[in-house]
Design a protein around this motif. Structure first.
Motif, mmCIF file in Angstrom:
data_model
loop_
_atom_site.group_PDB
_atom_site.id
_atom_site.type_symbol
_atom_site.label_atom_id
_atom_site.label_comp_id
_atom_site.label_asym_id
_atom_site.label_seq_id
_atom_site.Cartn_x
_atom_site.Cartn_y
_atom_site.Cartn_z
ATOM 1 N N ILE B 12 0.853 -1.239 -0.083
ATOM 2 C CA ILE B 12 -0.046 -0.085 0.127
ATOM 3 C C ILE B 12 0.971 1.400 -0.238
ATOM 4 O O ILE B 12 1.746 1.387 0.895
ATOM 5 C CB ILE B 12 -0.905 0.063 1.158
ATOM 6 N N LEU B 13 0.742 2.197 -0.925
ATOM 7 C CA LEU B 13 1.241 3.365 -0.917
ATOM 8 C C LEU B 13 0.858 4.541 -1.540
ATOM 9 O O LEU B 13 -0.271 4.336 -2.052
ATOM 10 C CB LEU B 13 2.875 3.132 -1.789
ATOM 11 N N SER B 14 1.215 5.590 -1.580
ATOM 12 C CA SER B 14 0.649 6.844 -1.787
ATOM 13 C C SER B 14 0.794 7.206 -3.270
ATOM 14 O O SER B 14 2.033 6.794 -3.782
ATOM 15 C CB SER B 14 0.818 7.924 -0.933
ATOM 16 N N GLU B 15 0.180 8.253 -3.841
ATOM 17 C CA GLU B 15 0.537 8.643 -5.130
ATOM 18 C C GLU B 15 1.917 9.225 -5.235
ATOM 19 O O GLU B 15 2.120 10.066 -4.026
ATOM 20 C CB GLU B 15 -0.421 9.463 -5.604
ATOM 21 N N ALA B 16 2.552 9.072 -5.995
ATOM 22 C CA ALA B 16 4.213 9.452 -6.428
ATOM 23 C C ALA B 16 5.067 8.951 -5.639
ATOM 24 O O ALA B 16 6.196 9.185 -5.626
ATOM 25 C CB ALA B 16 3.915 11.290 -5.938
ATOM 26 N N ALA B 17 4.905 7.750 -4.666
ATOM 27 C CA ALA B 17 5.897 7.195 -4.274
ATOM 28 C C ALA B 17 6.578 6.353 -5.229
ATOM 29 O O ALA B 17 5.825 6.154 -6.333
ATOM 30 C CB ALA B 17 5.043 6.403 -2.983
ATOM 31 N N SER B 18 7.486 5.833 -4.815
ATOM 32 C CA SER B 18 8.376 4.933 -5.874
ATOM 33 C C SER B 18 7.668 3.473 -5.252
ATOM 34 O O SER B 18 7.542 3.284 -4.177
ATOM 35 C CB SER B 18 9.744 4.811 -5.535
ATOM 36 N N SER B 84 -3.884 4.809 -10.713
ATOM 37 C CA SER B 84 -4.392 3.896 -11.764
ATOM 38 C C SER B 84 -3.490 2.598 -11.903
ATOM 39 O O SER B 84 -3.709 1.675 -12.613
ATOM 40 C CB SER B 84 -4.332 4.528 -13.165
ATOM 41 N N ASP B 85 -2.418 2.749 -11.036
ATOM 42 C CA ASP B 85 -1.330 1.458 -10.847
ATOM 43 C C ASP B 85 -2.002 0.472 -10.139
ATOM 44 O O ASP B 85 -1.322 -0.462 -9.791
ATOM 45 C CB ASP B 85 -0.069 2.073 -10.590
ATOM 46 N N THR B 86 -3.097 0.931 -9.227
ATOM 47 C CA THR B 86 -3.586 -0.097 -8.362
ATOM 48 C C THR B 86 -4.101 -1.348 -9.321
ATOM 49 O O THR B 86 -4.827 -1.428 -10.098
ATOM 50 C CB THR B 86 -5.121 0.442 -7.762
ATOM 51 N N ALA B 87 -3.629 -2.580 -8.752
ATOM 52 C CA ALA B 87 -3.558 -3.615 -9.624
ATOM 53 C C ALA B 87 -2.835 -4.910 -8.812
ATOM 54 O O ALA B 87 -2.263 -4.638 -7.765
ATOM 55 C CB ALA B 87 -2.998 -3.740 -10.798
ATOM 56 N N GLU B 88 -3.021 -6.141 -9.544
ATOM 57 C CA GLU B 88 -2.234 -7.199 -8.960
ATOM 58 C C GLU B 88 -0.889 -7.382 -10.026
ATOM 59 O O GLU B 88 -1.284 -7.470 -11.360
ATOM 60 C CB GLU B 88 -3.167 -8.612 -8.821
ATOM 61 N N TYR B 89 -0.064 -7.830 -9.348
ATOM 62 C CA TYR B 89 1.311 -7.787 -10.241
ATOM 63 C C TYR B 89 1.933 -9.341 -10.251
ATOM 64 O O TYR B 89 1.987 -9.620 -9.147
ATOM 65 C CB TYR B 89 2.294 -6.954 -9.877
ATOM 66 N N PHE B 90 2.014 -9.994 -11.108
ATOM 67 C CA PHE B 90 2.611 -11.294 -11.180
ATOM 68 C C PHE B 90 3.860 -11.515 -12.210
ATOM 69 O O PHE B 90 4.026 -11.028 -13.263
ATOM 70 C CB PHE B 90 1.829 -12.260 -11.939
ATOM 71 N N GLY B 106 1.868 -13.499 -6.840
ATOM 72 C CA GLY B 106 1.355 -12.417 -7.108
ATOM 73 C C GLY B 106 1.291 -11.324 -6.000
ATOM 74 O O GLY B 106 1.410 -11.530 -4.639
ATOM 75 N N THR B 107 1.529 -9.972 -6.355
ATOM 76 C CA THR B 107 1.558 -8.987 -5.257
ATOM 77 C C THR B 107 0.356 -7.873 -5.316
ATOM 78 O O THR B 107 0.189 -7.404 -6.601
ATOM 79 C CB THR B 107 2.824 -8.215 -5.177
ATOM 80 N N THR B 108 -0.450 -7.605 -4.607
ATOM 81 C CA THR B 108 -1.621 -6.603 -4.741
ATOM 82 C C THR B 108 -0.921 -5.191 -4.339
ATOM 83 O O THR B 108 -0.184 -5.121 -3.246
ATOM 84 C CB THR B 108 -2.854 -6.913 -3.840
ATOM 85 N N VAL B 109 -1.092 -4.381 -5.226
ATOM 86 C CA VAL B 109 -0.738 -3.108 -5.252
ATOM 87 C C VAL B 109 -1.773 -1.911 -4.955
ATOM 88 O O VAL B 109 -2.553 -2.196 -6.034
ATOM 89 C CB VAL B 109 0.362 -2.539 -6.231
ATOM 90 N N THR B 110 -1.926 -1.484 -3.930
ATOM 91 C CA THR B 110 -2.918 -0.529 -3.868
ATOM 92 C C THR B 110 -2.274 0.694 -3.669
ATOM 93 O O THR B 110 -1.452 1.166 -2.564
ATOM 94 C CB THR B 110 -3.780 -0.742 -2.427
ATOM 95 N N VAL B 111 -2.652 1.816 -4.507
ATOM 96 C CA VAL B 111 -2.290 3.315 -4.389
ATOM 97 C C VAL B 111 -3.374 4.036 -4.054
ATOM 98 O O VAL B 111 -4.393 4.075 -4.642
ATOM 99 C CB VAL B 111 -1.730 3.641 -5.850
#
Lengths: 115, 113
Positions: B12-18, B84-90, B106-111
Motif C-alpha cells: 500500500i502506498l501513496s501517489e507519487a511514491a516509488s 491507476s497503478d492499483t492492480a495485482e502484479y505477477f 502475485g502482489t496486490t498493489v494499492t495506491v
C-alpha cells in the motif's frame, strides 16, 4: 473481438457435476494454454496445445480433468465429478507460436465455484 | 521444479511514491522473464519481458525491471506511482525454449490518492 475469449465468465455448480469451460484464442495463434488460479495463489499450468501436435497434459491434477482442441481453434476444458477443491479461476491463454519467448495473451477467465 | 517467489503479498502506498516489487526464481539455467499485471475487472496483461541483452528492460506505463542473474532476481520498479497503478502484479518465468510459465503468487498493489 481481438482478445482471448472465455465462457462462461462465472459458473456455480454442485459437487459431483461435470462442467465444461470454453476458450476461443486469438485468431492465428497456434499455441493455447490452460491455467488454474486458486484464491491467493499464482497460476498453475494445466495443459498446452500446439497445432496438431500431441498436447502437453503434464499439469492436469487428476484424470477428472481433460481438454480438447480442434486444430488451431476453440478449446474446451472439462472437469468431471467436480470437487470443492476445483473451485478456482480457470484462465486460458494463447500465443502466436510455441516458444519460451512468446508472450501469452490471457482471457478474462472462468470463475468456477463448487458448492 | 522451478519456483517463483514474490516477496510482498500486499503493498500500500501513496501517489507519487516509488514502487519496487521483488521477484526471485529458482532455476539456474537460461530463462525468459515476464511481469504481468491485472487491473481490477480486467484480464492479465503483459507489462514487460526480458529474453536477452540489456538487463534493464522498460515496459508500458513507466515500469521497468532489472534482471540480476547472480541474484536470480527480476525486480519491478516504477519511480512515481499513480492511483491507476492499483492492480495485482505477477512475475513469471520460463526456461529458454520452454513454453511453460511458472508464476509467482502475485502482489496486490494499492495506491492511495
Amino acid at each position: 473481438g481481438a482478445g482471448v475469449s472465455q465462457s462462461p465468465s462465472n459458473k456455480v455448480t454442485e459437487k459431483g457435476k461435470d462442467v465444461e469451460l470454453r476458450c476461443d484464442p486469438i485468431s492465428g495463434h497456434t499455441a493455447l494454454y490452460w491455467y488454474r488460479q486458486r484464491l491467493g495463489q499464482g497460476l498453475e499450468f494445466l495443459i498446452y496445445f500446439q497445432g496438431n501436435s500431441a498436447p502437453d497434459k503434464s499439469g492436469l491434477p487428476s484424470d477428472r480433468f481433460s481438454a480438447e482442441r480442434t486444430g488451431e481453434s476453440v478449446s474446451t476444458l472439462t472437469i468431471q465429478r467436480t470437487q470443492q477443491e476445483d473451485s478456482a479461476v480457470y484462465l486460458c491463454a494463447s500465443s502466436l507460436y510455441r516458444g519460451g519467448n512468446q508472450p501469452q495473451h490471457f482471457g478474462d477467465g472462468t470463475r468456477l465455484s463448487i458448492l | 521444479a522451478q519456483s517463483v517467489s514474490q516477496h510482498n503479498h500486499h503493498v500500500i502506498l501513496s501517489e507519487a511514491a516509488s514502487l519496487e516489487l521483488g521477484c526471485n526464481y529458482s532455476y539456474g539455467g537460461t530463462v525468459n522473464l515476464f511481469w504481468y499485471v491485472q487491473y481490477p475487472g480486467q484480464h492479465l496483461q503483459l507489462l514487460l519481458k526480458y529474453f536477452s541483452g540489456d538487463p534493464l528492460v522498460k515496459g508500458i506505463k513507466g515500469f521497468e525491471a532489472e534482471f540480476i542473474k547472480s541474484k536470480f532476481s527480476f525486480n519491478l520498479r516504477k519511480p512515481s506511482v499513480q492511483w491507476s497503478d492499483t492492480a495485482e502484479y505477477f512475475c513469471a518465468v520460463s526456461r529458454s525454449n520452454d513454453y511453460k510459465l511458472s508464476f509467482g503468487a502475485g502482489t496486490t498493489v494499492t495506491v492511495r490518492a
